[in-house]
Design a protein around this motif. Structure first.
Motif, PDB file in Angstrom:
ATOM      1  N   GLY A 281     -27.052  46.711 -14.109  1.00 52.66           N
ATOM      2  CA  GLY A 281     -26.317  45.980 -13.086  1.00 52.66           C
ATOM      3  C   GLY A 281     -24.994  46.650 -12.763  1.00 52.66           C
ATOM      4  N   GLY A 282     -24.309  47.164 -13.789  1.00 51.01           N
ATOM      5  CA  GLY A 282     -23.054  47.868 -13.551  1.00 51.01           C
ATOM      6  C   GLY A 282     -23.229  49.089 -12.668  1.00 51.01           C
ATOM      7  N   LEU A 283     -24.317  49.804 -12.876  1.00 51.21           N
ATOM      8  CA  LEU A 283     -24.618  50.973 -12.046  1.00 51.21           C
ATOM      9  C   LEU A 283     -24.874  50.562 -10.599  1.00 51.21           C
ATOM     10  CD1 LEU A 283     -25.348  53.987 -11.729  1.00 51.21           C
ATOM     11  CD2 LEU A 283     -27.672  53.394 -12.420  1.00 51.21           C
ATOM     12  N   LEU A 284     -25.716  49.537 -10.414  1.00 50.16           N
ATOM     13  CA  LEU A 284     -26.063  49.096  -9.062  1.00 50.16           C
ATOM     14  C   LEU A 284     -24.847  48.522  -8.329  1.00 50.16           C
ATOM     15  CD1 LEU A 284     -29.506  47.381  -9.811  1.00 50.16           C
ATOM     16  CD2 LEU A 284     -29.092  49.645  -8.808  1.00 50.16           C
ATOM     17  N   GLY A 285     -24.015  47.771  -9.049  1.00 49.01           N
ATOM     18  CA  GLY A 285     -22.821  47.203  -8.427  1.00 49.01           C
ATOM     19  C   GLY A 285     -21.842  48.271  -7.984  1.00 49.01           C
ATOM     20  N   ALA A 286     -21.693  49.326  -8.780  1.00 44.61           N
ATOM     21  CA  ALA A 286     -20.796  50.415  -8.408  1.00 44.61           C
ATOM     22  C   ALA A 286     -21.297  51.130  -7.158  1.00 44.61           C
ATOM     23  CB  ALA A 286     -20.675  51.400  -9.576  1.00 44.61           C
ATOM     24  N   LEU A 287     -22.604  51.363  -7.091  1.00 46.77           N
ATOM     25  CA  LEU A 287     -23.169  52.005  -5.900  1.00 46.77           C
ATOM     26  C   LEU A 287     -22.972  51.126  -4.665  1.00 46.77           C
ATOM     27  CD1 LEU A 287     -26.484  53.390  -7.451  1.00 46.77           C
ATOM     28  CD2 LEU A 287     -24.461  54.715  -6.782  1.00 46.77           C
TER      29      LEU A 287
ATOM     30  N   ALA B 127     -20.531  47.794 -21.809  1.00 47.53           N
ATOM     31  CA  ALA B 127     -21.868  48.124 -21.288  1.00 47.53           C
ATOM     32  C   ALA B 127     -21.872  48.192 -19.769  1.00 47.53           C
ATOM     33  CB  ALA B 127     -22.878  47.078 -21.776  1.00 47.53           C
ATOM     34  N   ILE B 128     -21.119  47.309 -19.130  1.00 42.63           N
ATOM     35  CA  ILE B 128     -21.071  47.270 -17.666  1.00 42.63           C
ATOM     36  C   ILE B 128     -20.248  48.419 -17.097  1.00 42.63           C
ATOM     37  CG2 ILE B 128     -20.244  45.938 -15.673  1.00 42.63           C
ATOM     38  CD1 ILE B 128     -20.715  43.403 -17.380  1.00 42.63           C
ATOM     39  N   SER B 129     -19.099  48.673 -17.708  1.00 40.50           N
ATOM     40  CA  SER B 129     -18.122  49.569 -17.090  1.00 40.50           C
ATOM     41  C   SER B 129     -18.429  51.057 -17.281  1.00 40.50           C
ATOM     42  CB  SER B 129     -16.713  49.258 -17.621  1.00 40.50           C
ATOM     43  OG  SER B 129     -16.676  49.310 -19.034  1.00 40.50           O
ATOM     44  N   ILE B 130     -19.180  51.439 -18.317  1.00 42.56           N
ATOM     45  CA  ILE B 130     -19.477  52.865 -18.519  1.00 42.56           C
ATOM     46  C   ILE B 130     -20.257  53.460 -17.337  1.00 42.56           C
ATOM     47  CG2 ILE B 130     -20.847  54.495 -19.888  1.00 42.56           C
ATOM     48  CD1 ILE B 130     -19.937  53.048 -22.378  1.00 42.56           C
ATOM     49  N   PRO B 131     -21.414  52.890 -16.947  1.00 42.09           N
ATOM     50  CA  PRO B 131     -22.117  53.484 -15.803  1.00 42.09           C
ATOM     51  C   PRO B 131     -21.331  53.356 -14.507  1.00 42.09           C
ATOM     52  CG  PRO B 131     -23.184  51.438 -16.494  1.00 42.09           C
ATOM     53  CD  PRO B 131     -22.190  51.777 -17.545  1.00 42.09           C
ATOM     54  N   ALA B 132     -20.590  52.258 -14.354  1.00 37.22           N
ATOM     55  CA  ALA B 132     -19.791  52.092 -13.139  1.00 37.22           C
ATOM     56  C   ALA B 132     -18.721  53.174 -13.053  1.00 37.22           C
ATOM     57  CB  ALA B 132     -19.147  50.709 -13.129  1.00 37.22           C
TER      58      ALA B 132
ATOM     59  N   ALA C 275     -23.907  43.634 -12.072  1.00 34.20           N
ATOM     60  CA  ALA C 275     -23.752  44.044 -10.671  1.00 34.20           C
ATOM     61  C   ALA C 275     -22.516  43.422 -10.035  1.00 34.20           C
ATOM     62  CB  ALA C 275     -25.003  43.663  -9.879  1.00 34.20           C
ATOM     63  N   VAL C 276     -22.345  42.122 -10.219  1.00 29.04           N
ATOM     64  CA  VAL C 276     -21.181  41.438  -9.638  1.00 29.04           C
ATOM     65  C   VAL C 276     -19.898  41.967 -10.251  1.00 29.04           C
ATOM     66  CG1 VAL C 276     -20.007  39.216  -9.413  1.00 29.04           C
ATOM     67  CG2 VAL C 276     -22.477  39.366  -9.056  1.00 29.04           C
ATOM     68  N   ALA C 277     -19.897  42.162 -11.564  1.00 30.67           N
ATOM     69  CA  ALA C 277     -18.691  42.606 -12.254  1.00 30.67           C
ATOM     70  C   ALA C 277     -18.231  43.980 -11.778  1.00 30.67           C
ATOM     71  CB  ALA C 277     -18.940  42.629 -13.765  1.00 30.67           C
ATOM     72  N   SER C 278     -19.143  44.936 -11.688  1.00 31.90           N
ATOM     73  CA  SER C 278     -18.734  46.280 -11.285  1.00 31.90           C
ATOM     74  C   SER C 278     -18.435  46.347  -9.785  1.00 31.90           C
ATOM     75  CB  SER C 278     -19.809  47.301 -11.654  1.00 31.90           C
ATOM     76  OG  SER C 278     -21.009  47.068 -10.946  1.00 31.90           O
ATOM     77  N   PHE C 279     -19.122  45.551  -8.987  1.00 31.27           N
ATOM     78  CA  PHE C 279     -18.861  45.526  -7.548  1.00 31.27           C
ATOM     79  C   PHE C 279     -17.451  45.030  -7.255  1.00 31.27           C
ATOM     80  CE2 PHE C 279     -18.966  43.365  -3.390  1.00 31.27           C
ATOM     81  CZ  PHE C 279     -19.371  44.419  -2.578  1.00 31.27           C
ATOM     82  N   LEU C 280     -17.013  44.022  -8.017  1.00 30.42           N
ATOM     83  CA  LEU C 280     -15.692  43.432  -7.788  1.00 30.42           C
ATOM     84  C   LEU C 280     -14.608  44.050  -8.667  1.00 30.42           C
ATOM     85  CD1 LEU C 280     -16.660  39.649  -7.581  1.00 30.42           C
ATOM     86  CD2 LEU C 280     -16.465  41.310  -5.723  1.00 30.42           C
ATOM     87  N   GLY C 281     -15.003  44.808  -9.690  1.00 30.15           N
ATOM     88  CA  GLY C 281     -14.025  45.419 -10.583  1.00 30.15           C
ATOM     89  C   GLY C 281     -13.470  44.476 -11.620  1.00 30.15           C
ATOM     90  N   VAL C 282     -14.233  43.439 -11.995  1.00 21.99           N
ATOM     91  CA  VAL C 282     -13.713  42.422 -12.909  1.00 21.99           C
ATOM     92  C   VAL C 282     -14.178  42.607 -14.346  1.00 21.99           C
ATOM     93  CG1 VAL C 282     -13.540  40.733 -11.061  1.00 21.99           C
ATOM     94  CG2 VAL C 282     -15.620  40.813 -12.437  1.00 21.99           C
ATOM     95  N   GLY C 283     -15.140  43.479 -14.595  1.00 17.07           N
ATOM     96  CA  GLY C 283     -15.551  43.751 -15.960  1.00 17.07           C
ATOM     97  C   GLY C 283     -16.546  42.800 -16.570  1.00 17.07           C
ATOM     98  N   GLY C 284     -16.743  41.651 -15.996  1.00 10.15           N
ATOM     99  CA  GLY C 284     -17.744  40.726 -16.501  1.00 10.15           C
ATOM    100  C   GLY C 284     -17.214  39.645 -17.408  1.00 10.15           C
ATOM    101  N   SER C 285     -15.997  39.813 -17.935  1.00 10.84           N
ATOM    102  CA  SER C 285     -15.477  38.839 -18.895  1.00 10.84           C
ATOM    103  C   SER C 285     -15.291  37.463 -18.280  1.00 10.84           C
ATOM    104  CB  SER C 285     -14.140  39.326 -19.464  1.00 10.84           C
ATOM    105  OG  SER C 285     -13.193  39.494 -18.427  1.00 10.84           O
ATOM    106  N   VAL C 286     -14.995  37.419 -16.988  1.00  8.66           N
ATOM    107  CA  VAL C 286     -14.786  36.117 -16.370  1.00  8.66           C
ATOM    108  C   VAL C 286     -16.096  35.350 -16.217  1.00  8.66           C
ATOM    109  CG1 VAL C 286     -15.046  36.611 -13.910  1.00  8.66           C
ATOM    110  CG2 VAL C 286     -13.284  35.026 -14.667  1.00  8.66           C
ATOM    111  N   MET C 287     -17.223  36.039 -16.409  1.00 11.50           N
ATOM    112  CA  MET C 287     -18.512  35.364 -16.457  1.00 11.50           C
ATOM    113  C   MET C 287     -18.961  35.127 -17.893  1.00 11.50           C
ATOM    114  SD  MET C 287     -20.570  37.281 -13.366  1.00 11.50           S
ATOM    115  CE  MET C 287     -19.621  38.789 -13.325  1.00 11.50           C
ATOM    116  N   THR C 288     -18.778  36.130 -18.738  1.00 13.13           N
ATOM    117  CA  THR C 288     -19.286  36.022 -20.106  1.00 13.13           C
ATOM    118  C   THR C 288     -18.440  35.098 -20.970  1.00 13.13           C
ATOM    119  OG1 THR C 288     -18.086  38.040 -20.759  1.00 13.13           O
ATOM    120  CG2 THR C 288     -20.365  38.286 -20.018  1.00 13.13           C
ATOM    121  N   VAL C 289     -17.123  35.120 -20.819  1.00 11.03           N
ATOM    122  CA  VAL C 289     -16.275  34.254 -21.649  1.00 11.03           C
ATOM    123  C   VAL C 289     -16.571  32.770 -21.401  1.00 11.03           C
ATOM    124  CG1 VAL C 289     -13.903  33.491 -22.099  1.00 11.03           C
ATOM    125  CG2 VAL C 289     -14.437  35.932 -22.029  1.00 11.03           C
TER     126      VAL C 289
END
Length: 270
Positions: free
Chosen positions: A87-93, A187-192, A150-164
């Motif tokens: 998802g991180g890869l797809l969101g970055a693209l 896991a999200i931010s490395i491919p992004a 995907a959402v995290a990398s697209f918006l640049g938020v890292g995912g914590s605001v969903m996972t926490v």
């Protein structure tokens, strides 16, 4: 002045990484938009890209310093981590394929909805049970991995605001939920970050030192302030009452929302 501000904001990203699992995303995006304002509309894309790199380093340092009993909650979650990375890869693209304003407004809308959700629904500020239910397995279903990434990398938020919030509603205290958010963010931010470092953009030549569409100069200054804080606080974590910790999380999101939304509203004349 910009150098000093970026280092000081880096200190704040270190605090947010340890205390809230942000990895720096929510703090760095508005700051980099400000620092690279001369880039015009491209500043939003550069901010998301630079945030991804900052989160990789911050989350990696924080994860390495997290006690093994906490990380053990993610044992056998390889599929979830793989889907988060996909998802991180797809969101970055996707972030590269749309105008920068889309990511910036998406950031504002997502944070606003998240704040409303945490205030309105029980389980975050008002836990529904005094005992943790289960760990990350039931809190974050594997099927949510790709959408979150995907959402995290697209918006640049890292995912914590969903996972926490998900981990919190599963019964985990804020300290553990924030700690677990760091390896998930990694896991999200490395491919992004890889996508953004290899990308090309014609309007980023005004950045401090651009590699791909990442402002490496700004990222370096932010990390210079963040890494020492992460190392110190992971060794000696502060003791914060759980309820105060949760309210502070919401308050920080509100501050970041204002910092991003006000310039956008001014630019559009709203």
């Amino acid at each position: 002045m910009t150098v000093l501000v970026l280092v000081l904001i880096g200190v704040l990203t270190g605090l947010s990484t340890v205390l809230f699992g942000f990895g720096g995303g929510f703090v760095t995006v508005p700051v980099i938009i400000w620092a690279d304002a001369t880039l015009g509309p491209a500043a939003g894309t550069v901010a998301v890209a630079t945030s991804a790199l900052v989160m990789v380093v911050n989350a990696a340092v924080a994860t390495a310093a997290t006690p093994h009993p906490i990380l053990a909650r993610l044992r056998s979650r390889g599929m979830l981590l793989s889907l988060l990375a996909t998802g991180g890869l797809l969101g970055a693209l996707a972030a590269l394929a749309v105008p920068a304003e889309v990511s910036s407004w998406g950031f504002v809308i997502y944070v606003a909805v998240t704040i409303i959700d945490m205030l309105a629904r029980p389980g975050f500020l008002r836990p529904t049970t005094s005992e943790p239910q289960t760990c990350a397995r039931r809190a974050i279903p594997t099927t949510l991995g790709a959408p979150i990434g995907a959402v995290a990398s697209f918006l640049g938020v890292g995912g914590s605001v969903m996972t926490v919030p998900l981990l919190r509603r599963a019964g985990l205290p804020m300290g553990q939920a924030a700690a677990l958010a760091n390896p998930l963010t990694l896991a999200i931010s490395i491919p992004a970050a890889i996508v953004f470092l290899l990308a090309r953009h014609t309007n980023v030549h005004g950045a401090v030192f651009a590699v791909g569409i990442v402002d490496l100069g700004a990222a370096t200054l932010l990390l210079a302030g963040a890494i020492p804080v992460i190392v110190v606080l992971r060794r000696r974590p502060p003791r914060i009452p759980d309820r105060v910790h949760a309210w502070t999380y919401v308050g920080l999101l509100a501050v970041v929302l204002s910092a991003v939304a006000l310039p956008l509203l001014t630019t559009t004349g709203v």
